[in-house]
Design an enzyme around this catalytic site. Sequence first.
Site, PDB file in Angstrom:
ATOM      1  N   PHE A 190       0.813  -1.219   0.000  1.00 50.97           N
ATOM      2  CA  PHE A 190       0.000   0.000   0.000  1.00 50.97           C
ATOM      3  C   PHE A 190       0.845   1.266   0.000  1.00 50.97           C
ATOM      4  O   PHE A 190       0.364   2.335   0.353  1.00 50.97           O
ATOM      5  CB  PHE A 190      -0.977   0.010   1.178  1.00 50.97           C
ATOM      6  N   GLY A 215       0.515  -8.882  -3.533  1.00 49.96           N
ATOM      7  CA  GLY A 215      -0.813  -9.402  -3.216  1.00 49.96           C
ATOM      8  C   GLY A 215      -1.833  -9.046  -4.276  1.00 49.96           C
ATOM      9  O   GLY A 215      -2.998  -9.411  -4.190  1.00 49.96           O
ATOM     10  N   THR A 216      -1.377  -8.352  -5.312  1.00 54.68           N
ATOM     11  CA  THR A 216      -2.301  -7.828  -6.322  1.00 54.68           C
ATOM     12  C   THR A 216      -2.635  -8.838  -7.407  1.00 54.68           C
ATOM     13  O   THR A 216      -3.617  -8.671  -8.119  1.00 54.68           O
ATOM     14  CB  THR A 216      -1.665  -6.604  -6.994  1.00 54.68           C
ATOM     15  N   LEU A 267      -7.165  -7.227 -17.409  1.00 53.34           N
ATOM     16  CA  LEU A 267      -6.320  -8.391 -17.707  1.00 53.34           C
ATOM     17  C   LEU A 267      -6.870  -9.670 -17.089  1.00 53.34           C
ATOM     18  O   LEU A 267      -6.695 -10.752 -17.641  1.00 53.34           O
ATOM     19  CB  LEU A 267      -4.899  -8.134 -17.194  1.00 53.34           C
ATOM     20  N   THR A 319      -8.885 -10.897 -10.452  1.00 52.74           N
ATOM     21  CA  THR A 319      -7.901 -10.143  -9.661  1.00 52.74           C
ATOM     22  C   THR A 319      -8.175  -8.645  -9.755  1.00 52.74           C
ATOM     23  O   THR A 319      -7.942  -7.907  -8.795  1.00 52.74           O
ATOM     24  CB  THR A 319      -6.459 -10.455 -10.106  1.00 52.74           C
ATOM     25  N   GLN A 359      -8.847  -5.937  -6.688  1.00 54.06           N
ATOM     26  CA  GLN A 359      -8.197  -4.643  -6.495  1.00 54.06           C
ATOM     27  C   GLN A 359      -9.231  -3.539  -6.296  1.00 54.06           C
ATOM     28  O   GLN A 359      -9.077  -2.688  -5.422  1.00 54.06           O
ATOM     29  CB  GLN A 359      -7.297  -4.314  -7.692  1.00 54.06           C
ATOM     30  N   LYS A 367      -4.686   0.016 -17.883  1.00 50.59           N
ATOM     31  CA  LYS A 367      -4.350   1.279 -17.216  1.00 50.59           C
ATOM     32  C   LYS A 367      -3.884   1.134 -15.768  1.00 50.59           C
ATOM     33  O   LYS A 367      -3.418   2.103 -15.179  1.00 50.59           O
ATOM     34  CB  LYS A 367      -5.556   2.205 -17.258  1.00 50.59           C
ATOM     35  N   GLY A 368      -4.023  -0.034 -15.186  1.00 51.25           N
ATOM     36  CA  GLY A 368      -3.634  -0.169 -13.777  1.00 51.25           C
ATOM     37  C   GLY A 368      -4.843   0.023 -12.885  1.00 51.25           C
ATOM     38  O   GLY A 368      -5.586   0.994 -13.038  1.00 51.25           O
ATOM     39  N   GLU A 403      -5.011   1.341  -7.473  1.00 45.70           N
ATOM     40  CA  GLU A 403      -5.296   2.441  -6.556  1.00 45.70           C
ATOM     41  C   GLU A 403      -6.628   3.137  -6.779  1.00 45.70           C
ATOM     42  O   GLU A 403      -7.176   3.761  -5.870  1.00 45.70           O
ATOM     43  CB  GLU A 403      -4.139   3.448  -6.611  1.00 45.70           C
TER      44      GLU A 403
END
Lengths: 737, 326
Positions: free
Chosen positions: A239, A466-467, A629, A633, A637, A700-701, A704
Amino acid sequence: MTASSVGKPLDRVDGRLKVTGTATFSAEVAVANVAHAVIVGATISKGKITALDVGEAQRVPGVVAVLTHLNAAKVPGADKPTEMTDKVVQVLQNDAVLYDGQPIALVVADTLEHASHAASLVKATYAAEAAICEMDKEIGAGFAPKAAPGRPPPDSNRGDIDAALATAFARVDATYTTPCENHNPLEMHATIAVFQGEDHLTLYDATQGIFGLRKRISKAFDLKPENVRVISHFVGGGFGSKGSAWSHVFLAAMASRATGRAVKLSITRQQMFAFVGYRPQTIQQVTAAASKDGTLVALRHEVTSATSRFDTFAEPSANVTRMLYACPNVKTSHRLVRLDVATPTFTRAPGEASGSFALESALDELSYSLKMDPLALRLKNYAETDPDEKKPFSSKTLRDCYTQGAAKFGWSKRKPEPRSMRDGNWLVGFGMATATYPSRQSAASALARVKKDGSAQVLAGSQDIGTGTYTIMTQIAADALGMSVERVHFDLGDTTFPETPVSGGSQTASSVGSAVKRAGMAVRTKLIDLAVKGKGGPLNGMSAEQVDAEAGVLVSKQDRTKSDSYEAVLARNGLDQIEEKIDEKEKAERKDHSTHAFGAHFIEVKVDPDFGEVRVSRVVSAFAAGKILNRKTARSQFIGGIVWGLGLALHEHTERDPRTSRVVTKDLADYHVPVHADVPDMDIVMVDEVDPYVNEIGAKGVGEIGIVGVGAAIANAVYHATGKRVRSLPITLDKLL
Amino acid sequence: MKPFAYSRETGLDHALARGKEDGVRYLAGGTTLIDLMRLGVEEPSTVVDLRALPLRDIKADGDGVQIGALATNTEVAYHPLIAKAYPVLSEALLSGASPQLRNMASVGGNLLQRTRCSYFRDPSSPCNKRMAGSGCPALDGYNRSNAILGVSSSCIATHPSDMAVALLALDAVVHVRGGGGERAVPMGDFHVAPGSTPAVETALQKGEIITHVTVPASPFAQRSHYVKVRDRASYAFALSSAAVALDVSGGVVKSARVVLGGVATKPWRATEAEAELVGKPPTSMSFDAAGAAAVRGAVPRTHNAFKVELAKRTVARALRDLVGKA
């Protein structure tokens, strides 16, 4: 083509290891002759150590060494950070105490029990000085931080905000505050340091950045980087707190060098509140103004956050205000005040999480002034291009997030008046907020290798905090190699593997994923070349374009009966393996685009009218984050971020005693995070989005963005339920009585 | 943690004999003691494990019930004799901690559990309860969770138990064995306010062991209720709680029990609140009056002042819910 694995909700490839307890975390690595170290923390927040009695500690059976500032080796680099993630660390270099819990001694013993008992016997005497931990006492000494290289400047100004405010129809001026919050991943920070001789060091460390750690430690200890190996196969959450090398890593290395033994140092939960960073408290003044039809005419966002006396970290809360809405007149600033506390750091969505609370609360307040639906206000001011960078977005599907999220939630059932909805005795409120997070990419390398048994091995330094990095990289590699995921083994967490960036800023999928994809594709291309141009074989003589790869077999597109397995290609050509290493840079098209993920939260709360207890009863959140993706998972997130946002809104606050600057709430009984009973089922909408510019994989991720906006969405729902606007997080019940 | 000797006793007399030794601590569920040993707040030289003692039965006792000191919170909460006849006790137990902790925590241990005051739990901080005369940082420090009732200038530590609040409302009696034989201590006398000696928390003498608790039958036991207000939905200590019980007949309250938790230095019986209820019909107005009476004399501080209003509302709400439920 092989059936694509990317996008599928593949179970975690390391799931079995995790749930059976056989995944080896850093503190669990079996290292021969390991000694155990325990840090003794200062019990004042400012002053000097005048005496340190270690006699009793040294007499505890099994104690190997007690390091203090009186006998510890010098580490000249300890207070010389060079990279953005580097911190000034306190590693027994002098008698100064700069914050509560600062390491003042390190006890090394044969067992953890002996070391911790001996640590409790170290007696320090101090000359204490008055310590300040309240921001308002130092606010007059606020200063502008220096811009970090490659990061946005602390101040911004576009248009003419004063002129715009003079003519605005409606206006909100309000001050919002967020408290200090500690990360508290499940796994405490831990290091095993093993010096081999004077000049080789191996670190098994719970870190978000093995290469950053290697750089920091090798510089500080004056070692060649190639002589420092960092291994981190599993990390139990980071984090942001594990993005830097904090004091304990240095101390473990110092102890190993001093004792000639491997030294294990796992910090305590109480120490998680002492010297491994936190989200700093912020005071944010926001002015939001609009014309009668809801068009934003001015936004001003002035942020002050706290940092330590000796190091600088600024919470970039106002950056989000620069780009989120189409507003011609926007002025933002960041200031810092120094307190007698430890240094804060990156905390999941640094800036966006705290800043969106202020911005999105202010917009909600403005919507009531305008008598306009809060969602309509957002739509009215939708930014089609990035108003800050003045570039087109690489993709932006936020409008779909708003509409799909609102429809699933039933936003249209919201009665506009506060305190107008009830469920039995409970007051019911609806709140919404926008989410956004930058989509970053950093240089990263990866290596792919197909072996003669037809299996593949893919390597990239990186980390899985952990992601699900292991899992998505396996999927990306399998598709790129033209293989099934079962035959692909992806490994990470070792500085002997290709170099990759820190797992921070939601950039691992983007950066490492792009490198893995290109490495896999390069190997596949080589295999096809060999099949069509190498020795004999059923596909020999065809052009490469005529060949497909499917589950580890090359197939002619024209005649699918003609095929050639990877094993056969390698065997025929006398090769044990084929490998390619790729050094992937930022995708060129990025520089012409603004790259962000977006989302929208719709949240229902129920508030007990007698007690002010807030319960989040429904969450619908929609996200557009490029290519998803792995739906499983990714969902984890998103919901993980939202749960943390729920804690940010309602629970989390680290409290210090104002007279001593010492942390009072330093365990998970005093520092509340949401428990299962606080978390409702969450409905996550993943809006399809194709982004050809953001990076090679179009993702893009998602690490967060989930937390961004949740604080405001809940605060806005609480206002709608109760008619009480809480501008100071967390919204504990005393603020609603 | 300081090294310690561990032994397990199977007979009460042997266990009592061990209690005379210096530095001995008895271990039951361990949910308080082990925590405090890890923190360095408790540093026994010997831990004597009582869990093998035959003190776990829950059985009828005349018209009432007898609960062994080693019965777990879970066993008590779900026992048919308790769940039906003493709902307030069952509710209080189930509002505490987590299932895992309730499976370990014992009745005797719960009665002896120590405060969650952060300063008490940090051995590097002064605390009159831990170290007589060292001072009380909670008075003027961070005191959001501290007590507003039963406080002294030496200590404002909140008693953390839910169960004890319910037991006090039910007129329970704590039975103890020591060198001098058996004695029975009414719940109202078992916990003591800090005064000038905050280290003294209960009437239990050195070397004594709680053997069981008896809960009598009463006209109000069955109509009883526990309300707990906290910072999150579960697994948190009470900011305020109330155990209430009413005997109503002919539309008038004949007898009442109002006990506060989370706001006082010991389970806090609010006799003035009870007096507001008795002899009157059970109405919202008298419930509000009872709430107001319950916090009379409260001493609020910087961060816990909200508890005055919260406790008031907790009492009124518990009574309203109780009457609504019946």
